[in-house]
Design an enzyme around this catalytic site. Structure first.
Site, PDB file in Angstrom:
ATOM      1  N   GLY A  17       0.910  -1.226  -0.179  1.00  0.00           N
ATOM      2  CA  GLY A  17      -0.128   0.078   0.021  1.00  0.00           C
ATOM      3  C   GLY A  17       0.631   1.200  -0.035  1.00  0.00           C
ATOM      4  O   GLY A  17       2.188   1.142  -0.203  1.00  0.00           O
ATOM      5  N   GLY A  19       0.483   6.043   0.629  1.00  0.00           N
ATOM      6  CA  GLY A  19      -0.267   7.300   0.760  1.00  0.00           C
ATOM      7  C   GLY A  19       0.405   8.116   0.133  1.00  0.00           C
ATOM      8  O   GLY A  19       1.645   8.114  -0.313  1.00  0.00           O
ATOM      9  N   ASP A 133      -7.581  12.558  10.744  1.00  0.00           N
ATOM     10  CA  ASP A 133      -7.783  12.032   9.309  1.00  0.00           C
ATOM     11  C   ASP A 133      -8.470  10.642   9.606  1.00  0.00           C
ATOM     12  O   ASP A 133      -8.075   9.716   8.987  1.00  0.00           O
ATOM     13  CB  ASP A 133      -6.480  11.940   8.836  1.00  0.00           C
ATOM     14  CG  ASP A 133      -6.463  11.874   7.422  1.00  0.00           C
ATOM     15  OD1 ASP A 133      -7.556  12.063   6.738  1.00  0.00           O
ATOM     16  OD2 ASP A 133      -5.616  11.379   6.587  1.00  0.00           O
TER      17      ASP A 133
END
Length: 700
Positions: A17, A19, A133
């Site tokens: 993954g 970000g 967040d």
């Protein structure tokens, strides 16, 4: 990064993954022999002190937390220009991927996930950490259903400054709060607003505010009311919608005061007691706003002065002349007083006499509350009173029991009616038919009626194609029951045990039938068909269906076979003689014959060792649309290739001489041959003069 070892301990296995700030890899802790997740700061930020501070802040924020619903931090380090955080590795998926796949989620699942997120936020807020967040991308769902909150990359201590940094707003625009959008101080209630949006998305499958740009979305957070979730998904209970609406209020003071308070509300929102909960209402402060626009009459210049004059004016009294005193006389008044007393005495006697003649009997109203209707009627009859009956549908008392009465405890005239409020009993529900439905769906429907899981028992029934399907039910269809007392029993289907289907292709018909019988499979009466084939000899299995090799199959399933009926009528068999000679006469040279024809593809027909020139015989099969190609290799070198076509077969069949058509390989010395060869298929190879080739004919 793949294969690299960080700190001499963490081996990077694969990327899982990433970000805007960092990339996430799956790693292996060589010291403790466990899987870990390694977050690495992106290369373009390794010289940016601001990003490095944020990266370290995430590690510090998460490392200060220890909670089952927060991803644990194991280690933080730097190796050269690589900044990394080692954390707990979660086997599962993100809530964002789960929403994309299954939204809208089941209400129970969404409330369960939200409760765990609220629990994690409560722990973080207790430690003075604001996440800032919260969004589905930062929520991990383990295979055991446990929620893990991660990515504290923009978290701040609760006492730190605002979320604006160098003129920009940090956070995800679709999920942040109105105060977040305005760039003012954010606190615990901002995280709860974001959690409300996450719940909205889980239960409706869409975001509450969308726009063409981040600015337009931020303005909607500030100005627009959210569309009620139940209008998007009517299956959402009112109690759950109330939780979402309260969490998403524009003003922080109207939201939950803490994550713990929201978690407590989530724990009870699906309880039967709240199933008829009214829609939550919020105080409309518009009329209390001192700065609101008002319509007021214009003030005249002399208005205040006039008002003051009116206040100062005092009433003027008229001066009355003093009355002239007269001489008093006591005779006349005395006479009139005597006459008046006589009249009053007569009237008193007359009223008493009439009242005695028309007197109405009164009685004490008996208390009949909690008595049966029959007993209450008997008591009122004995007291010379009558009654009217009103039905109370909300009472939990037994049917035909007096819930209350009006009036009670006073005296009333004989024959007066007393209103009796009588219980209709606990409401009963008619049992629906759940046969043929999955047990999961049936549980959800019964829970919506207020029936608890412990009132439902499930037993295993017969084995069916689809497991967990209701076969029997108690109570039966149409029977009435009380929700709080009923015990419901379901009999559900069991799943069939499966095994891997073996490969029957190439077996003889008798062997295939024996294998089918051994596995407790069924061969239908018309389960065998026969077809001409190039690929399998006559009597061999060409195809099996509907279960191919390694497919999951259960005992009792039907299997069909296609059996080869030999070569097609137009198949052509050719014999080709191939001349070969050794490189050096008297010494062994190994020749390999590779055949491709209508029956086989790149089949090693035979391998021969020769010490002198000789001919090797090859049998091939051609069809109208498939020619044969024979490759002759000496060792690994191609020394010759020969092609035969269907026309060659027809010429040979009609007695014509078939001219050789060798295809020499450039740079390789061509072996002399006396005719083209056609490839034939099979499995296996021969050495030292031996040959190996399966029989011709078979499946297509």
């Amino acid at each position: 990064m793949i294969g690299k070892k960080l700190g001499g301990r963490y081996e990077i296995l694969e990327r899982i993954g990433g970000g805007g700030m960092a990339l996430v890899y799956k790693g292996h802790d060589l010291l403790l022999n466990r899987k870990v997740a390694v977050k690495v700061l992106r290369q373009q930020y390794v010289h940016d002190e601001e990003f490095i501070r944020r990266f370290r802040r995430e590690a510090q924020a998460a490392a200060s937390l220890s909670h089952p619903n927060v991803v644990s931090i194991y280690d933080v380090g730097q190796e050269g220009e690589v900044h990394y955080i080692v954390m707990e590795y979660i086997e599962g998926t993100t809530l964002n991927d789960l929403i994309k796949e299954k939204a809208p989620l089941q209400v129970e699942d969404a409330v369960h996930y939200a409760g765990q997120i609220a629990d994690a936020l409560d722990h973080a807020h207790h430690n003075e950490i604001i996440h800032r967040d919260i969004k589905p991308h930062n929520i991990l769902i383990g295979k055991n259903g446990r929620v893990k909150v991660t990515d504290f990359g923009i978290a701040r201590a609760a006492t730190s400054s605002t979320i604006t940094q160098t003129g920009s707003v940090v956070g995800s625009v679709h999920y942040f709060s109105p105060e977040h959008a305005k760039g003012t101080n954010t606190g615990e209630k901002s995280d709860l607003y974001s959690l409300g949006i996450v719940m909205y998305q889980m239960l409706t499958g869409r975001l509450p505010f969308l726009g063409e740009s981040p600015i337009s979305v931020a303005l909607k957070h500030l100005q627009e009311d959210v569309e009620e979730p139940r209008k998007v998904n009517p299956l959402i209970p009112q109690s759950v919608e109330n939780v979402i609406l309260k969490a998403m209020r524009k003003k922080p003071e109207e939201r939950y005061q803490s994550a713990k308070q929201m978690m407590a509300d989530l724990e009870t929102c699906l309880s039967p007691e709240r199933r008829n909960e009214p829609k939550v209402a919020f105080w409309d402060a518009e009329m209390m706003d001192e700065e609101r626009t008002l319509v007021m009459p214009a003030i005249r210049p002399n208005q205040l002065a006039d008002y003051k004059d009116e206040e100062d004016e005092k009433p003027a009294y008229r001066e009355e002349p003093e009355p002239v005193k007269k001489k008093s006389s006591w005779v006349k008044p005395t006479i009139w007083i005597i006459i008046l007393l006589i009249i009053l005495g007569g009237m008193w006697y007359l009223v008493g006499y009439v009242k005695k003649m028309f007197a109405i009997e009164t009685v004490e109203v008996p208390n009949v509350v909690n008595e049966t209707l029959t007993q209450a009627q008997a008591d009122l009859t004995a007291a010379k009173l009558s009654w009217t009956i009103e039905h109370d549908k909300d009472s939990k008392l037994p049917k035909d029991t007096v819930v209350r009465q009006d009036p009670n405890g006073i005296r009333m005239n004989v024959g007066t009616k007393v209103t009796l409020y009588v219980s209709d009993g606990v409401p009963k529900v008619k049992m629906e038919s759940y046969i043929g439905q999955s047990i999961k769906d049936a549980r959800l429907k019964l829970q919506a009626l207020g029936i608890k899981d412990e009132q439902i028992t499930v037993t295993q029934g017969t084995t069916e194609d689809t497991p967990d399907i209701i076969q029997k039910q108690t109570p039966l269809v149409g029977e009435e029951f009380e929700v709080e007392k009923v015990a419901i029993a379901f009999t559900v289907s069991k799943a069939k045990e499966t095994f891997k289907m073996p490969d029957l292709v190439g077996l003889s018909e008798s062997d295939a039938k024996a294998q089918i019988a051994k596995l407790n499979l069924k061969l239908p009466v018309n389960g065998i068909t026969r077809e001409k084939s190039y690929k399998q000899p006559k009597g061999k299995v060409i195809q099996q269906f509907p279960f191919d090799k390694n497919a999951d199959v259960s005992a009792g399933s039907e299997i069909n076979l296609v059996i080869s009926d030999g070569l097609p009528e137009d198949a052509g068999q050719l014999n080709v003689s191939i001349p070969v000679k050794p490189t050096e006469e008297g010494k062994d040279s190994e020749f390999k014959i590779v055949v491709s024809d209508a029956q086989y593809e790149n089949f090693e027909y035979k391998t021969e060792k020769v010490t002198k020139p000789q001919n090797l015989d090859v049998k091939v099969i051609v069809s109208p649309d498939k020619k044969a190609v024979i490759l002759i290799k000496e060792g690994d070198n191609l020394v010759n290739s020969i092609t035969r076509t269907y026309q060659d077969y027809l010429d040979q069949k009609n007695g014509k001489n078939v001219a050789p058509t060798p295809s020499p390989t450039p740079g390789i010395k061509q072996q002399q041959n006396n005719g083209p060869a056609i490839p034939a298929g099979g499995t296996g190879s021969g050495t030292n003069g031996s040959t190996s080739k399966p029989g011709t004919g078979g499946g297509n």
